[in-house]
Scaffold this active site. Structure first.
Site, short mmCIF file in Angstrom:
data_model
loop_
_atom_site.label_atom_id
_atom_site.label_comp_id
_atom_site.label_asym_id
_atom_site.label_seq_id
_atom_site.Cartn_x
_atom_site.Cartn_y
_atom_site.Cartn_z
N CYS A 78 -21.89 49.70 7.03
CA CYS A 78 -21.55 48.78 8.11
C CYS A 78 -22.81 48.30 8.82
O CYS A 78 -22.75 47.38 9.62
CB CYS A 78 -20.62 49.45 9.12
SG CYS A 78 -21.40 50.80 9.98
N CYS A 137 -20.70 48.72 16.52
CA CYS A 137 -19.39 48.30 17.00
C CYS A 137 -19.03 49.05 18.27
O CYS A 137 -19.75 49.96 18.70
CB CYS A 137 -18.36 48.57 15.92
SG CYS A 137 -18.11 50.33 15.65
N ASP A 195 -24.62 49.84 11.00
CA ASP A 195 -24.81 50.32 12.37
C ASP A 195 -25.93 51.36 12.45
O ASP A 195 -26.18 52.08 11.51
CB ASP A 195 -23.51 50.88 12.92
CG ASP A 195 -22.49 49.77 13.16
OD1 ASP A 195 -22.85 48.61 12.89
OD2 ASP A 195 -21.39 50.06 13.60
N CYS A 245 -17.84 56.09 12.54
CA CYS A 245 -18.69 55.80 13.69
C CYS A 245 -18.98 57.08 14.46
O CYS A 245 -20.07 57.28 15.00
CB CYS A 245 -18.04 54.77 14.61
SG CYS A 245 -17.37 53.34 13.77
S1 FES Z 1 -18.31 50.21 12.11
FE1 FES Z 1 -19.93 51.40 11.45
S2 FES Z 1 -20.47 52.60 13.13
FE2 FES Z 1 -18.77 51.46 13.75
#
Ligand code: FES
Lengths: 391, 136
Positions: free
Chosen positions: B33, B58, B35, B102
């Site tokens: 993702c 996110c 992040d 996450c």
């Molecule tokens: S979508 Fe990857 S950390 Fe939230």
């Protein structure tokens, strides 16, 4: 709190004139168009009127319009219907890598059914090259499907050139015009389009109604079987109020086309100009060849979902190309296809207006957004590093 | 889609920032993702006395970073290390299934910060981490 809805590519509000046109068909003229009695025939006449309105909006003949339940169903019918019906001729389909899932997932389905699909790349602005289309055609190609306007970045595709190429090579051309009707001129005859999908709820008609234009003589097979409604192509009792609404919305879209697109363009350009003043922001999609209602930007160092949620807390409803909230965590396939690095693609924001939005609303967005961007950047570990490397 | 507690921590995150003279720093990222998270800790007598974070991600990533810092503050290193992603999610009143990774990021970030603190004591260079985002 001020409420600003800028997610019109997701769905639009039903306009008053569309609602007024629909209402009698719920409680007064609620007959089944297949019934022989008076009320049934009145409903049937209303469906016929809507068919003419839709046809007129895209330069088609009324008999060439098939009402469906949505744009997705229209896309499925176009792709699967022609793939099956023309299987003897060939098993190859050409599409682009930035189509809506209604096309991409359907192509994947067809691949499992033994069809071959070529997914054309796009340039950095999200534009398909007609030369690529031509080069991809093989003797066994039966269909080319390229959208008219991209739903995420608003890039307008060279539909007319692609249509001409398809015609020259005797291949069917389908265009998903769900985001195009009412925003860019489209004419199935001039653009040599054999099939075109459109959807009601993107043009101020309700959800749950769409249409597929199918040029006379196109070999296509039905997917839904039953009572034989819609020339056997889509059985099932017609959604009369929805169809009436779609007809009215198409009529309005064409009648007010110049006025509406000029207004949308003005808002779009004002928004783009204001947003580009923010540090480290980029405009996605084509700088000029883009839908009058679409703004798509990426802010470096921040992620789209957070941005959209903070905007929502300020009353601004927008959308993101970040797929963070869906099962698939990958960034938007459209932005990646345009060559954006994943972290930029995750930080994209789509603001799509409509004729009902106002300059005031755009001012409010431009006042609110920079603060949110700053706030999120202050939280971002990437921002500091970047600041370090640039200073 | 998010619980009120997630939204509360997301809109008003606790302990955002960095600690310039941190005793341990954990930097983790999820390649899928995209992040990323950095956790900073100050340690005294085996207890986390201060903790801060920076997150690119996110709403769930921001909320999990925020809550894990509030949970870990005042804990011994051994207890803090045991905070798993499920603890983080539970504390937030649940996370949507696709967002469980996450909380992984936050738990891994904290563990790494602690590990780097210990490595520092031994004079070893810090590590940075990648979390898979997969169920574990
Ligand atoms: S979508 Fe990857 S950390 Fe939230």
């Amino acid at each position: 709190m001020k409420k600003v809805y800028l997610d019109n590519s997701a769905t639009t509000r039903v306009s008053q004139e569309v609602l007024d046109a629909m209402l009698p068909f719920f409680t007064e003229t609620y007959g089944n168009p297949s019934s022989l009695h008076t009320m049934g025939q009145e409903a049937s006449a209303a469906v016929q009127k809507a068919r003419e309105q839709v046809a007129r909006a895209i330069g088609a003949d009324a008999e060439e319009i098939i009402f469906t339940s949505c744009g997705t169903e229209a896309d499925n019918l176009a792709l699967v219907g022609t793939a099956y019906a023309n299987r003897k001729k060939g098993n190859h389909i050409i599409t682009s890598s930035i189509e809506h899932p209604a096309i991409l997932r359907t192509c994947e389905f067809l691949e499992k059914e033994g069809f071959r699909v070529t997914y054309l790349p796009v340039d950095r602005y999200g534009m398909v090259s007609p030369a690529d289309v031509e080069a991809a055609i093989r003797p066994e190609t039966t269909l080319i499907s390229v959208m008219a306007v991209n739903n995420e970045i608003g890039t307008i595709q060279p539909v007319r050139e692609i249509g001409r190429i398809a015609k020259e090579h005797n291949v069917y051309f389908h265009s998903d015009a769900v985001q195009a009707v009412g925003k860019v001129p489209i004419n199935v005859k001039k653009d040599d389009i054999d099939m075109l999908s459109l959807s009601g709820h993107k043009i101020h008609a309700p959800k749950g109604v769409g249409a597929l234009y199918v040029k006379k003589g196109t070999r296509i097979q039905a997917l839904i079987h039953g009572g034989g409604q819609e020339r056997n192509m889509k059985s099932g009792t017609e959604n009369v109020p929805g169809i009436v609404g779609l007809g009215q919305a198409c009529e309005a879209a064409i009648r007010d086309f110049d006025k509406n697109t000029a207004h949308m363009k003005r808002l779009r350009d004002k928004l783009i100009e204001g947003l580009l003043k923010i540090d480290r922001v980029r405009l996605n999609g084509h700088p000029t060849i883009r839908s009058p209602n679409n703004v798509n930007v990426s802010f470096s160092f921040i992620e789209g979902e957070s941005l959209v949620l903070f905007l929502d807390m300020s009353g601004i409803e927008a959308s993101t190309g970040s797929a963070c909230s869906s099962k698939n965590l990958k960034a938007s396939h459209v932005l990646l296809a345009c060559g954006l690095p994943p972290e930029e693609a995750h930080g994209s924001l789509r603001l799509t207006n409509c004729a009902f939005n106002t300059e005031d609303e755009i001012d409010y967005v431009l006042e609110t957004l920079p603060g949110i961007v700053d706030r999120l950047r202050a939280m971002s570990p990437l921002y500091k590093e970047a600041a370090r490397t640039t200073t | 889609m998010y619980s009120p507690k997630v939204m509360q921590h997301f809109s008003n995150p606790q302990n955002v920032g960095e600690i310039s003279d941190a005793d341990g720093v954990g930097e983790v990222g999820n390649p899928v993702c995209g992040d990323m998270m950095t956790i900073y800790i100050k340690v005294k007598d085996n207890v986390i006395t201060d903790i801060k974070f920076k997150t690119f991600g996110c709403a769930a990533a921001i909320a999990t970073s925020s809550i894990i810092t509030t949970m870990a503050k005042g804990m011994t290193l051994e207890d803090a290390e045991k905070i798993g992603r499920k603890d983080v999610a539970d504390e937030l009143g649940g996370l949507p299934p696709q967002k469980m990774h996450c909380s992984n990021l936050a738990a891994d970030g904290l563990k790494l910060a602690i590990e780097n603190y210990r490595r520092k004591l031994q004079g070893l260079p810090p590590k940075s981490g990648v979390t898979s985002g997969e169920e574990r």
